[in-house]
Motif scaffolding. Structure first.
Motif, PDB file in Angstrom:
ATOM      1  N   LEU A 275     106.806 -87.627  36.588  1.00 51.13           N
ATOM      2  CA  LEU A 275     106.538 -86.347  37.552  1.00 51.13           C
ATOM      3  C   LEU A 275     107.240 -86.253  38.903  1.00 51.13           C
ATOM      4  N   ILE A 276     106.865 -87.260  39.529  1.00 52.41           N
ATOM      5  CA  ILE A 276     107.283 -87.453  40.962  1.00 52.41           C
ATOM      6  C   ILE A 276     108.843 -87.639  41.047  1.00 52.41           C
ATOM      7  N   ILE A 277     109.232 -88.340  40.066  1.00 57.84           N
ATOM      8  CA  ILE A 277     110.888 -88.419  40.113  1.00 57.84           C
ATOM      9  C   ILE A 277     111.527 -86.855  40.101  1.00 57.84           C
TER      10      ILE A 277
ATOM     11  N   LEU B 109     103.744 -76.329  45.021  1.00 60.68           N
ATOM     12  CA  LEU B 109     103.579 -76.705  43.773  1.00 60.68           C
ATOM     13  C   LEU B 109     103.178 -78.088  43.379  1.00 60.68           C
ATOM     14  N   GLY B 110     103.812 -78.944  44.455  1.00 57.13           N
ATOM     15  CA  GLY B 110     103.369 -80.511  44.326  1.00 57.13           C
ATOM     16  C   GLY B 110     102.097 -80.739  44.338  1.00 57.13           C
ATOM     17  N   GLU B 111     101.431 -79.940  45.007  1.00 59.38           N
ATOM     18  CA  GLU B 111      99.960 -80.154  45.410  1.00 59.38           C
ATOM     19  C   GLU B 111      99.249 -79.788  43.921  1.00 59.38           C
ATOM     20  N   CYS B 112      99.751 -78.561  43.349  1.00 56.23           N
ATOM     21  CA  CYS B 112      99.147 -78.192  42.052  1.00 56.23           C
ATOM     22  C   CYS B 112      99.400 -79.045  40.754  1.00 56.23           C
ATOM     23  N   LEU B 113     100.257 -79.915  41.005  1.00 58.32           N
ATOM     24  CA  LEU B 113     100.853 -80.834  39.947  1.00 58.32           C
ATOM     25  C   LEU B 113     100.013 -82.244  40.317  1.00 58.32           C
ATOM     26  N   GLY B 114      99.363 -82.267  41.302  1.00 59.79           N
ATOM     27  CA  GLY B 114      98.482 -83.361  41.862  1.00 59.79           C
ATOM     28  C   GLY B 114      99.383 -84.162  42.591  1.00 59.79           C
ATOM     29  N   LEU B 115     100.292 -84.018  43.341  1.00 62.98           N
ATOM     30  CA  LEU B 115     101.162 -84.747  44.128  1.00 62.98           C
ATOM     31  C   LEU B 115     101.054 -84.295  45.577  1.00 62.98           C
TER      32      LEU B 115
ATOM     33  N   ASP C  37     106.265 -90.727  50.795  1.00 57.18           N
ATOM     34  CA  ASP C  37     106.226 -92.107  50.772  1.00 57.18           C
ATOM     35  C   ASP C  37     107.281 -92.729  49.838  1.00 57.18           C
ATOM     36  N   TYR C  38     107.301 -91.920  48.494  1.00 56.75           N
ATOM     37  CA  TYR C  38     108.126 -92.342  47.399  1.00 56.75           C
ATOM     38  C   TYR C  38     109.528 -92.246  47.818  1.00 56.75           C
ATOM     39  N   TYR C  39     109.666 -91.129  48.586  1.00 56.80           N
ATOM     40  CA  TYR C  39     110.978 -90.432  48.838  1.00 56.80           C
ATOM     41  C   TYR C  39     111.751 -91.752  49.608  1.00 56.80           C
ATOM     42  N   LEU C  40     110.732 -91.964  50.680  1.00 57.06           N
ATOM     43  CA  LEU C  40     111.305 -92.869  51.835  1.00 57.06           C
ATOM     44  C   LEU C  40     111.579 -94.234  51.122  1.00 57.06           C
ATOM     45  N   LYS C  41     110.627 -94.579  50.174  1.00 56.67           N
ATOM     46  CA  LYS C  41     110.819 -96.102  49.484  1.00 56.67           C
ATOM     47  C   LYS C  41     111.820 -96.166  48.595  1.00 56.67           C
ATOM     48  N   ASN C  42     112.312 -95.075  48.016  1.00 53.97           N
ATOM     49  CA  ASN C  42     113.285 -95.008  46.727  1.00 53.97           C
ATOM     50  C   ASN C  42     114.599 -94.489  47.143  1.00 53.97           C
ATOM     51  N   ASN C  43     114.794 -94.034  48.612  1.00 56.27           N
ATOM     52  CA  ASN C  43     115.858 -93.231  49.190  1.00 56.27           C
ATOM     53  C   ASN C  43     116.534 -93.878  50.302  1.00 56.27           C
ATOM     54  N   CYS C  44     115.895 -94.633  51.158  1.00 53.25           N
ATOM     55  CA  CYS C  44     116.284 -95.136  52.088  1.00 53.25           C
ATOM     56  C   CYS C  44     117.360 -96.089  52.127  1.00 53.25           C
TER      57      CYS C  44
END
Length: 169
Positions: free
Chosen positions: A69-71, A146-152, A159-166
């Motif tokens: 979902l987060i991806i 939308l992310g909040e409604c999805l539980g994100l 944090d995930y974006y930074l970790k996987n895209n820096c």
């Protein structure tokens, strides 16, 4: 929430991709790149809706793997950020996002997001920067909602974006 950091990282990622690929944007055409970004945002957002199956009122919601979902969510966000960078909307801040009314109706959110994408594209083509910026802020806020409604939480996405895209910003 550091929105400017996300815009900067997305710009670095896109510049890195441009260097690695031999595709000349001038050959592809500015108009085509514009359309591609908007189409990609629509497709990636639709993939999230498909993953949630929220449009199937007769189907019981399944547990969606959080990582998946987060991806998908971040895949769409990259195009939202890219459009913001390309059109000077990367000036938005948390206060502007927080001022937009929130919803807990995921179906309405998806519908409104698709309407906003269409309206934003139309306003940019009309070179109406002020109204384009207003729609972009609303779109971005709805996307976070939308992310909040999805539980994100936005912090989790950030944090995930930074970790996987820096790459090395």
């Amino acid at each position: 929430m550091e929105l400017n950091q996300l815009f900067k990282i997305q710009e670095v990622i896109e510049n890195h991709i441009k260097k690695l690929s031999d595709i000349d944007e001038n050959v592809v055409g500015e108009e085509n790149v514009f359309d591609l970004k908007f189409l990609a945002l629509q497709v990636k957002t639709a993939e999230i809706a498909n993953l949630t199956k929220c449009y199937k009122y007769y189907k019981i919601k399944e547990n969606i793997p959080r990582e998946k979902l987060i991806i998908r969510y971040i895949d769409a966000m990259k195009f939202l950020l890219s459009i913001g960078n390309a059109h000077g909307f990367n000036i938005i801040n948390n206060d502007a996002i927080e001022a937009v009314e929130k919803s807990d109706n995921i179906i309405k959110l998806f519908s409104n997001i698709f309407d906003d994408i269409r309206d934003l594209k139309k306003l940019i083509l009309q070179q109406d920067y002020v109204n384009s910026l207003s729609v972009y802020i609303r779109l971005f806020a709805r996307y976070i909602n939308l992310g909040e409604c999805l539980g994100l939480s936005f912090e989790e996405v950030y944090d995930y974006y930074l970790k996987n895209n820096c790459l090395s910003v």
